[in-house]
Design a protein around this motif. Structure first.
Motif, PDB file in Angstrom:
ATOM      1  N   ASP A 215       0.823  -1.205   0.000  1.00 51.80           N
ATOM      2  CA  ASP A 215       0.000   0.000   0.000  1.00 51.80           C
ATOM      3  C   ASP A 215       0.862   1.262   0.000  1.00 51.80           C
ATOM      4  O   ASP A 215       0.513   2.258  -0.651  1.00 51.80           O
ATOM      5  CB  ASP A 215      -0.940   0.004   1.206  1.00 51.80           C
ATOM      6  CG  ASP A 215      -2.179  -0.860   0.985  1.00 51.80           C
ATOM      7  OD1 ASP A 215      -2.495  -1.144  -0.188  1.00 51.80           O
ATOM      8  OD2 ASP A 215      -2.824  -1.245   1.972  1.00 51.80           O
ATOM      9  N   TRP A 216       1.973   1.243   0.720  1.00 50.80           N
ATOM     10  CA  TRP A 216       2.864   2.408   0.723  1.00 50.80           C
ATOM     11  C   TRP A 216       3.455   2.652  -0.662  1.00 50.80           C
ATOM     12  O   TRP A 216       3.556   3.790  -1.114  1.00 50.80           O
ATOM     13  CB  TRP A 216       3.978   2.219   1.748  1.00 50.80           C
ATOM     14  CG  TRP A 216       3.512   2.344   3.165  1.00 50.80           C
ATOM     15  CD1 TRP A 216       2.256   2.678   3.596  1.00 50.80           C
ATOM     16  CD2 TRP A 216       4.296   2.137   4.340  1.00 50.80           C
ATOM     17  NE1 TRP A 216       2.207   2.679   4.962  1.00 50.80           N
ATOM     18  CE2 TRP A 216       3.439   2.355   5.462  1.00 50.80           C
ATOM     19  CE3 TRP A 216       5.619   1.766   4.571  1.00 50.80           C
ATOM     20  CZ2 TRP A 216       3.890   2.224   6.777  1.00 50.80           C
ATOM     21  CZ3 TRP A 216       6.055   1.638   5.890  1.00 50.80           C
ATOM     22  CH2 TRP A 216       5.197   1.874   6.973  1.00 50.80           C
ATOM     23  N   VAL A 217       3.829   1.576  -1.341  1.00 50.65           N
ATOM     24  CA  VAL A 217       4.368   1.721  -2.702  1.00 50.65           C
ATOM     25  C   VAL A 217       3.285   2.261  -3.630  1.00 50.65           C
ATOM     26  O   VAL A 217       3.543   3.141  -4.464  1.00 50.65           O
ATOM     27  CB  VAL A 217       4.912   0.374  -3.213  1.00 50.65           C
ATOM     28  CG1 VAL A 217       5.299   0.478  -4.682  1.00 50.65           C
ATOM     29  CG2 VAL A 217       6.128  -0.058  -2.389  1.00 50.65           C
ATOM     30  N   LEU A 218       2.069   1.767  -3.488  1.00 49.64           N
ATOM     31  CA  LEU A 218       0.969   2.260  -4.314  1.00 49.64           C
ATOM     32  C   LEU A 218       0.661   3.728  -4.019  1.00 49.64           C
ATOM     33  O   LEU A 218       0.305   4.487  -4.926  1.00 49.64           O
ATOM     34  CB  LEU A 218      -0.279   1.403  -4.104  1.00 49.64           C
ATOM     35  CG  LEU A 218      -0.175  -0.050  -4.594  1.00 49.64           C
ATOM     36  CD1 LEU A 218      -1.431  -0.830  -4.241  1.00 49.64           C
ATOM     37  CD2 LEU A 218       0.086  -0.114  -6.099  1.00 49.64           C
ATOM     38  N   ASP A 219       0.812   4.147  -2.752  1.00 45.98           N
ATOM     39  CA  ASP A 219       0.649   5.562  -2.413  1.00 45.98           C
ATOM     40  C   ASP A 219       1.676   6.410  -3.164  1.00 45.98           C
ATOM     41  O   ASP A 219       1.359   7.495  -3.670  1.00 45.98           O
ATOM     42  CB  ASP A 219       0.824   5.783  -0.909  1.00 45.98           C
ATOM     43  CG  ASP A 219      -0.372   5.269  -0.097  1.00 45.98           C
ATOM     44  OD1 ASP A 219      -1.431   5.043  -0.691  1.00 45.98           O
ATOM     45  OD2 ASP A 219      -0.206   5.108   1.121  1.00 45.98           O
ATOM     46  N   ALA A 220       2.911   5.913  -3.221  1.00 47.01           N
ATOM     47  CA  ALA A 220       3.964   6.658  -3.916  1.00 47.01           C
ATOM     48  C   ALA A 220       3.675   6.729  -5.412  1.00 47.01           C
ATOM     49  O   ALA A 220       3.887   7.778  -6.044  1.00 47.01           O
ATOM     50  CB  ALA A 220       5.313   5.991  -3.677  1.00 47.01           C
ATOM     51  N   VAL A 221       3.181   5.647  -5.979  1.00 50.98           N
ATOM     52  CA  VAL A 221       2.808   5.651  -7.407  1.00 50.98           C
ATOM     53  C   VAL A 221       1.674   6.652  -7.637  1.00 50.98           C
ATOM     54  O   VAL A 221       1.684   7.414  -8.620  1.00 50.98           O
ATOM     55  CB  VAL A 221       2.410   4.248  -7.859  1.00 50.98           C
ATOM     56  CG1 VAL A 221       1.781   4.272  -9.251  1.00 50.98           C
ATOM     57  CG2 VAL A 221       3.624   3.314  -7.847  1.00 50.98           C
ATOM     58  N   ALA A 222       0.701   6.652  -6.740  1.00 51.37           N
ATOM     59  CA  ALA A 222      -0.432   7.590  -6.884  1.00 51.37           C
ATOM     60  C   ALA A 222       0.051   9.030  -6.860  1.00 51.37           C
ATOM     61  O   ALA A 222      -0.439   9.873  -7.627  1.00 51.37           O
ATOM     62  CB  ALA A 222      -1.450   7.338  -5.777  1.00 51.37           C
ATOM     63  N   ALA A 223       1.004   9.321  -5.984  1.00 49.77           N
ATOM     64  CA  ALA A 223       1.544  10.693  -5.912  1.00 49.77           C
ATOM     65  C   ALA A 223       2.247  11.064  -7.209  1.00 49.77           C
ATOM     66  O   ALA A 223       2.117  12.197  -7.694  1.00 49.77           O
ATOM     67  CB  ALA A 223       2.502  10.808  -4.728  1.00 49.77           C
ATOM     68  N   ARG A 224       2.949  10.120  -7.779  1.00 52.98           N
ATOM     69  CA  ARG A 224       3.643  10.389  -9.053  1.00 52.98           C
ATOM     70  C   ARG A 224       2.632  10.588 -10.171  1.00 52.98           C
ATOM     71  O   ARG A 224       2.786  11.484 -11.012  1.00 52.98           O
ATOM     72  CB  ARG A 224       4.585   9.233  -9.364  1.00 52.98           C
ATOM     73  CG  ARG A 224       5.240   9.272 -10.729  1.00 52.98           C
ATOM     74  CD  ARG A 224       6.174  10.452 -10.883  1.00 52.98           C
ATOM     75  NE  ARG A 224       7.343  10.352 -10.025  1.00 52.98           N
ATOM     76  CZ  ARG A 224       8.384  11.171 -10.098  1.00 52.98           C
ATOM     77  NH1 ARG A 224       8.391  12.146 -10.995  1.00 52.98           N
ATOM     78  NH2 ARG A 224       9.401  11.029  -9.277  1.00 52.98           N
ATOM     79  N   LEU A 225       1.596   9.784 -10.198  1.00 48.74           N
ATOM     80  CA  LEU A 225       0.583   9.910 -11.257  1.00 48.74           C
ATOM     81  C   LEU A 225      -0.189  11.222 -11.149  1.00 48.74           C
ATOM     82  O   LEU A 225      -0.700  11.721 -12.149  1.00 48.74           O
ATOM     83  CB  LEU A 225      -0.402   8.735 -11.180  1.00 48.74           C
ATOM     84  CG  LEU A 225       0.162   7.336 -11.489  1.00 48.74           C
ATOM     85  CD1 LEU A 225      -0.923   6.290 -11.291  1.00 48.74           C
ATOM     86  CD2 LEU A 225       0.710   7.248 -12.914  1.00 48.74           C
ATOM     87  N   ALA A 226      -0.265  11.769  -9.936  1.00 50.97           N
ATOM     88  CA  ALA A 226      -1.026  13.006  -9.745  1.00 50.97           C
ATOM     89  C   ALA A 226      -0.252  14.235 -10.198  1.00 50.97           C
ATOM     90  O   ALA A 226      -0.835  15.317 -10.321  1.00 50.97           O
ATOM     91  CB  ALA A 226      -1.388  13.151  -8.260  1.00 50.97           C
TER      92      ALA A 226
END
Length: 228
Positions: A215-226
């Motif tokens: 989930d932490w890695v997915l949070d980081a991906v979400a921040a990059r996609l935003a």
């Protein structure tokens, strides 16, 4: 020409096909790891001569590729969600579950991509989930980053399970056996951060640890996609 492109030879007195060969190889690997797999042992499991197998598979590496692709059928979700986070989360957990069922898979994850139909379908599912959310390079790096976490976390978990079997010591047994030495080292005051982690940190099981990290890695991906 890859193993998937070569036609199978005609059936002979002992019926053989790649599906039966791969199933026998997976059974051997489940029982004794990759070191238990050889074309000779697979042939013996199928009650066939070793040379018969060379009409279907040229090398042990090809056999490993076929085995990995077969397990990817277990990883492929039946109905992919429309949400990219859920697709990648599901991919991570299904990969972990498949590897716990087939521990040898941990030794083959993270290398060159396999080109079998199931592995390609898994790759298509993960990439398609992010399609249109960012430029292609960003999408590819995102998938690679999540994949690197999944592979690393699974390999660590499997390594710990193997260590327990090899030593006969559970995690608790190992901690009790090495506790006096660790306390002695921490009491020197040279390792304050480690000391705080050991004495004050919360211990969680492997599944919770994997899910939290993912989930932490997915949070980081979400921040990059935003990012614009």
């Amino acid at each position: 020409m890859t193993v998937w492109d070569r036609p199978e030879p005609p059936t002979r007195p002992v019926p053989l096909d790649r599906e039966r060969i791969v199933a026998a190889a997976i059974a051997l690997a489940d029982e004794g790891g990759l070191e238990a797999v050889s074309l000779r042992k697979v042939a013996a499991r199928l009650d066939a001569g070793p040379m018969r197998l060379y009409g279907y598979i040229s090398t042990k590496e090809e056999l490993f590729d076929l085995m990995v692709d077969e397990i990817h059928a277990e990883i492929l979700p039946e109905e992919p969600s429309g949400d990219w986070r859920e697709v990648l989360r599901t991919h991570g957990h299904r990969t972990r579950q498949a590897t716990l069922r087939h521990e040898w898979l941990a030794d083959l994850l993270g290398g060159r991509p396999t080109l079998g139909p199931n592995a390609l379908a898994v790759g298509e599912t993960t990439l398609a989930a992010l399609d249109g959310l960012a430029d292609l390079d960003t999408v590819q790096r995102a998938v690679e980053t999540v994949g690197a976490y999944i592979t690393g976390a699974i390999r660590r978990e499997i390594a710990n399970l193997r260590a327990e079997r090899a030593t006969g010591l559970s995690k608790r047994d190992w901690q009790r056996a090495h506790g006096p030495h660790l306390r002695k080292m921490l009491d020197t005051g040279r390792f304050p951060a480690l000391s705080k982690a050991v004495y004050d940190g919360t211990e969680v099981d492997a599944e919770v640890s994997f899910a939290t990290g993912l989930d932490w890695v997915l949070d980081a991906v979400a921040a990059r996609l935003a990012r614009p």
